[in-house]
Design an enzyme around this catalytic site. Structure first.
Site: not given
Ligand code: NAD
Ligand code: UDP
Length: 322
Positions: A173, A188, A144-145, A185-186
């Protein structure tokens, strides 16, 4: 009226972004392979003549006449992006390459949803955009990173080589309604566990920190970023700068359970029966995270409005209603 493509449009953030773009009067095409997203998130748009959904993986080439592309497709929760790490990496790199080619072929502008994960386990705190990060290139989070870092590289090289208009936003986040109950994720996790009367699973001692942004603030920031002048590409941090330990988050969620249950008119609205339990801390879990949002404040005139208590109340009411 612009023709706007939202990849990941059936996901948590993507579906809210579709709503916002439709409200602005645009034609919206959502592309999603439904890996972590759900048709439920966009079912209210099914009859909207300005909305179209295409089920497709962005790793496959796509040709559409569009003016703007918001590239959000990518699993975002650690448990989901680690399930098939090779696919996650391909989605960020090949998928973003495909979307950049699409933008190039049609003269469209592209916004890339990057992430605070590009800073890894940061040694500069709070994180500023000029910080290059501290990322393990071979660990379980690397798909991912490093995928997102590679996607940023591609965006800036398409700008330098082809003059493409790109915007890179680094999202911290973000939580809220339409997160999948099993997202992992944490926020939800804790909310679902608390509402079910299950114990809240804090990984490690819970002293690691995160800064939680409510989705409506984030969508506003993304939308404003796309409107910036053509010579501005970022990267730009988007997130709420108020930092909490994970243990503090767990306690807040537990505090809010009685009023959530009472709000839904159910009897028995005493203190939560859930306890906090500790589970093993996953490898490479960042110890601290907080955005410096000075750039967003200056360039976008944007500051998050919804603080954690209010956002959690709304999120808990949503999960309660499911
Ligand atoms: P999410 O998992 O709800 O949404 C991601 C969507 O992408 C899903 O609908 C999934 O089905 C679709 N998807 C995944 N792989 C695909 C592919 N190969 N082709 C087509 N569709 C694909 O997550 P989100 O939180 O809505 O995240 C949306 C974007 O924002 C992501 O790119 C994520 O990396 C970025 N982001 C989110 C957060 C956050 O905290 N929510 C933080 C940092 C970055
Ligand atoms: N985490 C936790 N309990 C859970 C899910 C996540 O303690 O049930 C912690 C996780 O180890 C991280 C932080 O909460 O330190 C945020 O996790 P998340 O997966 O939401 O996102 P991240 O920022 O790590 O990508």
């Amino acid at each position: 009226m612009k023709r706007v493509l939202v990849t990941g449009g059936a996901g948590f953030l993507g579906s809210h972004l579709c709503d916002r773009l439709l409200a602005e009067g645009h034609l919206v095409i959502a592309v999603d392979n439904l890996h972590t997203g759900s048709l439920k998130n966009i079912e209210h748009l099914a009859q909207n003549p300005h909305f179209e959904f295409i089920e497709q993986d962005i790793c496959e080439p796509l040709d559409l006449q569009v003016d703007e592309i918001y590239n959000l497709a990518c699993p975002a929760s650690p448990i989901h992006y680690q399930e098939n790490p090779i696919r996650t990496f391909e989605t960020s790199v090949l998928g973003t390459r495909n979307m950049l080619l699409l933008a190039k072929n049609h003269g469209a502008k592209l916004l890339q949803a990057s992430t605070s994960e590009v800073y890894g386990d940061p040694q500069v705190h709070p994180q500023v955009e000029s910080y290059w990060g501290h990322v393990n290139p071979i660990g379980i989070r690397s798909c991912y990173d490093e995928g997102k870092r590679g996607a940023e590289t591609l965006c800036f090289d398409f700008r330098r080589v082809h003059g493409l208009r790109v915007k890179v936003v680094r999202i911290f986040n973000t939580y809220g309604p339409r997160m999948h109950p099993q997202d992992g994720r944490v926020v939800s996790n804790f909310v679902v566990q608390a509402l079910k009367g299950q114990d809240l699973t804090v990984y490690g001692q819970g002293q690691q920190t995160r800064s939680f942004c409510y989705y409506s603030d984030l969508i506003e920031g993304i939308y404003l970023s796309m409107q910036t002048p053509d010579d501005f590409s970022g990267p730009i941090n988007l997130g709420n700068p108020h930092e909490f330990t994970i243990l503090e988050l767990a306690k807040k969620v537990l505090e809010l359970v009685p009023e959530t249950v009472a709000g839904s008119g159910e009897a028995g609205s005493q203190a939560s029966v859930s306890k906090i339990v500790h589970r093993e801390l996953p490898a490479d879990d960042p110890t601290q995270r907080r955005p410096n949002i000075s750039l967003a404040q200056k360039v976008l005139d944007w500051t998050p409005q919804v603080e954690l208590d209010e956002g959690l109340r709304k999120t808990m009411a949503y999960f309660k209603s499911l």
